[in-house]
Design an enzyme around this catalytic site. Structure first.
Site, mmCIF file in Angstrom:
data_model
loop_
_atom_site.group_PDB
_atom_site.id
_atom_site.type_symbol
_atom_site.label_atom_id
_atom_site.label_comp_id
_atom_site.label_asym_id
_atom_site.label_seq_id
_atom_site.Cartn_x
_atom_site.Cartn_y
_atom_site.Cartn_z
ATOM 1 N N ASN A 1 9.984 1.448 2.936
ATOM 2 C CA ASN A 1 9.753 0.025 3.182
ATOM 3 C C ASN A 1 8.960 -0.142 4.465
ATOM 4 O OD1 ASN A 1 11.789 -0.113 5.443
ATOM 5 N ND2 ASN A 1 13.145 0.459 3.742
ATOM 6 N N ASP A 2 8.757 -1.377 4.884
ATOM 7 C CA ASP A 2 7.872 -1.662 6.012
ATOM 8 C C ASP A 2 8.550 -1.616 7.378
ATOM 9 O OD1 ASP A 2 5.588 -2.025 4.473
ATOM 10 O OD2 ASP A 2 6.024 -4.135 4.090
#
Length: 404
Positions: free
Chosen positions: A212-213
């Protein structure tokens, strides 16, 4: 922590002596008052005038020179000292300290100093590894002297090995971390704090993974803020590009399963647990042994659920104050409130990551803090360092209320 502190810096003879000039500058930037002692060997590398100019104090070099006629110089310096820092420390000066030899100003003043002592060795790798040096270092540790381990890297002799002088800013950070841990007035003194950070990686094949970010910035800010309040901090982190705060115990993990194992191993002894990591909810059902090759057909990826670490910790919770995070893109308060209840946590920090400058990979954040039987508290947009401090203040207040 160094503001106003009296720091006596002892510089001994070695090529790393030039870095001590930068160390003086960095200590003064932290607000310390610095006086410098140079051995005869150190003066061959850096003149006393350099240190006098930087420290704004005369430099101590001669055991028999009296800077003031009514004072014994080495005793006056020893009594003035609140922190004695030997950096760089040669094998010679280390040996003198270990055996109580006092044959020059530096060794004499150090023998008379009762304040906390830090020693940063710097020498050739073979000198460092010599059994005599290691015995002397062990003796100093037994005497309560803090040893700042030398780095491994390129040495003046033209090859690599352990013995390189740490960078001045690293030494200052280590001093600060040690002093924080010893300050009994700090609000988290003596507490074991666990912080998770970063986005976990779920392996698909040897070259690909799902993630994910998350940058880890919020978790790392919380780890630093907890340390600043005197806690003994363990940072369990998925891979990030961030430097580990000096003095924080770092545990590197990759997957949700590895993070779970690291947490469960340390959870029982923690007082405060902050789950700031973005842990993957799913992982590939199978991991390919070799790289999955592109074909003309579509590829279907089967996923399976990861264990719910936060819920598991909530079920096991005893003395721990457990903080969870909720990164949402819609129905922020409803989703966060549900998480607060179902995970059995003491606090949820919720943020809407669809908003500008909020959440993943930003240096700023804006969050809403939810606690049982309390109205949500909004913390407006600020740096993640400020948000971390505000979260911890709320947690400390809640801990105190629970204790009463």
């Amino acid at each position: 922590m160094l503001a106003g502190k009296h720091v006596a810096l002892y510089v001994s003879g070695g090529i790393a002596a030039y870095k001590a000039a930068y160390l003086v500058r960095d200590l003064i930037r932290q607000g310390a008052q610095v006086r410098v002692v140079e051995t005869t060997g150190a003066q061959a590398f850096v003149t006393p005038l350099t240190f006098q100019t930087l420290s704004k104090h005369a430099v101590y070099t001669d055991r028999f020179a009296q800077l003031a006629p009514d004072e014994v110089a080495h005793i006056e310096l020893a009594d003035w000292t609140e922190i004695a820092l030997v950096a760089p420390a040669t094998a010679d000066l280390i040996a003198k300290m270990a055996h109580g030899i006092a044959d020059d100003f530096a060794s004499t003043a150090l023998l008379a100093t009762t304040a906390v002592k830090f020693v940063a060795p710097a020498m050739n790798v073979h000198m460092w590894e010599n059994p005599a040096t290691q015995r002397n270092v062990t003796t100093l540790k037994g005497d309560g002297v803090h040893i700042i381990e030398p780095d491994t890297g390129f040495l003046a002799e033209g090859y690599s090995g352990k013995g390189r002088f740490p960078e001045p800013e690293q030494i200052v950070a280590l001093l600060r971390a040690k002093l924080l841990a010893q300050d009994t007035d700090l609000l988290l003194h003596g507490q074991q704090v666990l912080v998770t950070a970063g986005g976990t990686r779920e392996r698909l094949d040897p070259v690909r993974y799902l993630t994910n970010d998350s940058s880890g910035k919020m978790g790392y800010a919380l780890a630093q803020a907890a340390q600043n309040l005197g806690a003994q901090v363990t940072l369990i982190s998925a891979p990030t590009a961030l430097p580990v705060p000096v003095g924080v115990t770092y545990v590197g993990v990759d997957s949700a399963a590895a993070m779970r194992a690291a947490l469960l191993q340390r959870y029982a002894t923690a007082q405060l647990v902050i789950m700031a990591a973005a842990v993957a909810d799913f992982r590939p059902a199978t991991v390919a042994d070799n790289k999955i090759k592109k074909t003309t057909a579509d590829y279907t990826l089967a996923l399976t659920k990861n264990p719910d670490i936060l819920a598991e910790l909530g079920q096991q919770k005893q003395q721990q104050f457990l903080i969870g995070f909720a990164a949402e893109t819609q129905h922020l308060l409803a989703n966060a409130q549900q998480k607060l209840v179902t995970k059995k946590v003491d606090m949820i920090v919720a943020n809407d990551v669809s908003q500008a400058q909020v959440g993943f990979d930003h240096d700023t954040n804006a969050v809403t803090v939810l606690q049982p039987q309390q109205a949500p508290q909004q913390l407006p947009l600020a740096s993640k360092q400020v948000i971390a401090q505000q979260i911890l203040q709320l947690a400390i207040k809640a801990q105190a209320a629970r204790a009463n």
